[in-house]
Motif scaffolding. Structure first.
Motif, PDB file in Angstrom:
ATOM      1  N   TYR A  37       0.832  -1.205   0.000  1.00  0.00           N
ATOM      2  CA  TYR A  37       0.000   0.000   0.000  1.00  0.00           C
ATOM      3  C   TYR A  37       0.871   1.260   0.000  1.00  0.00           C
ATOM      4  CZ  TYR A  37      -2.643   3.898   1.813  1.00  0.00           C
ATOM      5  OH  TYR A  37      -3.173   5.154   1.989  1.00  0.00           O
ATOM      6  N   TRP A  38       1.841   1.342   0.932  1.00  0.00           N
ATOM      7  CA  TRP A  38       2.683   2.535   1.020  1.00  0.00           C
ATOM      8  C   TRP A  38       3.479   2.749  -0.262  1.00  0.00           C
ATOM      9  CZ3 TRP A  38       1.793   6.454   3.841  1.00  0.00           C
ATOM     10  CH2 TRP A  38       1.166   6.319   5.069  1.00  0.00           C
ATOM     11  N   GLU A  91       1.243   4.243  -2.890  1.00  0.00           N
ATOM     12  CA  GLU A  91       0.938   5.645  -2.630  1.00  0.00           C
ATOM     13  C   GLU A  91       2.117   6.568  -2.929  1.00  0.00           C
ATOM     14  OE1 GLU A  91      -2.044   7.222  -1.234  1.00  0.00           O
ATOM     15  OE2 GLU A  91      -2.788   5.360  -2.116  1.00  0.00           O
ATOM     16  N   ASN A  92       3.338   6.086  -2.728  1.00  0.00           N
ATOM     17  CA  ASN A  92       4.523   6.939  -2.809  1.00  0.00           C
ATOM     18  C   ASN A  92       5.449   6.631  -3.975  1.00  0.00           C
ATOM     19  OD1 ASN A  92       4.312   8.600  -0.238  1.00  0.00           O
ATOM     20  ND2 ASN A  92       3.967   6.529   0.490  1.00  0.00           N
ATOM     21  N   LEU A 113       9.738   3.823   4.823  1.00  0.00           N
ATOM     22  CA  LEU A 113       8.750   2.753   5.015  1.00  0.00           C
ATOM     23  C   LEU A 113       8.561   2.469   6.505  1.00  0.00           C
ATOM     24  CD1 LEU A 113       9.641   0.239   2.182  1.00  0.00           C
ATOM     25  CD2 LEU A 113       7.359   1.141   2.653  1.00  0.00           C
ATOM     26  N   SER A 156       6.568   5.211   8.100  1.00  0.00           N
ATOM     27  CA  SER A 156       5.178   5.203   7.631  1.00  0.00           C
ATOM     28  C   SER A 156       4.363   4.110   8.315  1.00  0.00           C
ATOM     29  CB  SER A 156       5.119   5.012   6.118  1.00  0.00           C
ATOM     30  OG  SER A 156       5.719   6.094   5.462  1.00  0.00           O
ATOM     31  N   ILE A 157       4.958   2.944   8.471  1.00  0.00           N
ATOM     32  CA  ILE A 157       4.256   1.823   9.099  1.00  0.00           C
ATOM     33  C   ILE A 157       4.182   2.029  10.610  1.00  0.00           C
ATOM     34  CG2 ILE A 157       4.301  -0.672   9.503  1.00  0.00           C
ATOM     35  CD1 ILE A 157       5.688  -0.853   6.690  1.00  0.00           C
TER      36      ILE A 157
END
Length: 119
Positions: free
Chosen positions: A34-35, A38-39, A47, A50-51
């Motif tokens: 997912y990340w 998006e990026n 990462l 973000s997580i």
């Protein structure tokens, strides 16, 4: 009539459903995908930030597995300090509609449950 995704008497691992689960199953793989969707491109520390709840060791292991399965691309730059970027492969990008559908399903179905709990 639609053929069942997991026919009885067949080992789950030998089905398309089981194969997909083997690639994206676990606590973090779908979140990593997912990340990256998006990026587009992210470095390891981005990462991890973000997580938020993933350890260095676990993220490292998940990234290695996703790369081995052909879902992400790891690009290493020969410089000091070392720089490594991760992005989705074409194969990884093909999973994003599935993740989006899961997100939409969750949004539709969690609200009635939350409302029922508040009563």
């Amino acid at each position: 009539m639609r053929e069942t995704c997991v026919p009885s008497g067949v080992n789950l691992k030998e089905t398309g459903f089981g194969y997909t689960l083997s690639l994206v199953g676990g606590k973090y793989k779908m979140i990593i995908l997912y990340w990256l969707s998006e990026n587009k491109v992210m470095r390891f520390n981005e990462l991890q930030r973000s997580i938020g709840t993933i350890s260095f060791k676990t993220l490292s292991m998940m990234l290695k597995e996703l790369e081995a399965d052909g879902l992400i691309i790891r690009k290493e730059f020969p410089q000091i300090p070392p720089k490594v970027e991760y992005s989705l492969s074409d194969r990884g990008r093909s999973l994003i509609p599935l993740l989006n559908m899961m997100c939409e399903w969750g949004e539709k179905n969690r609200l009635p449950v939350l409302e029922a709990e508040q009563r």
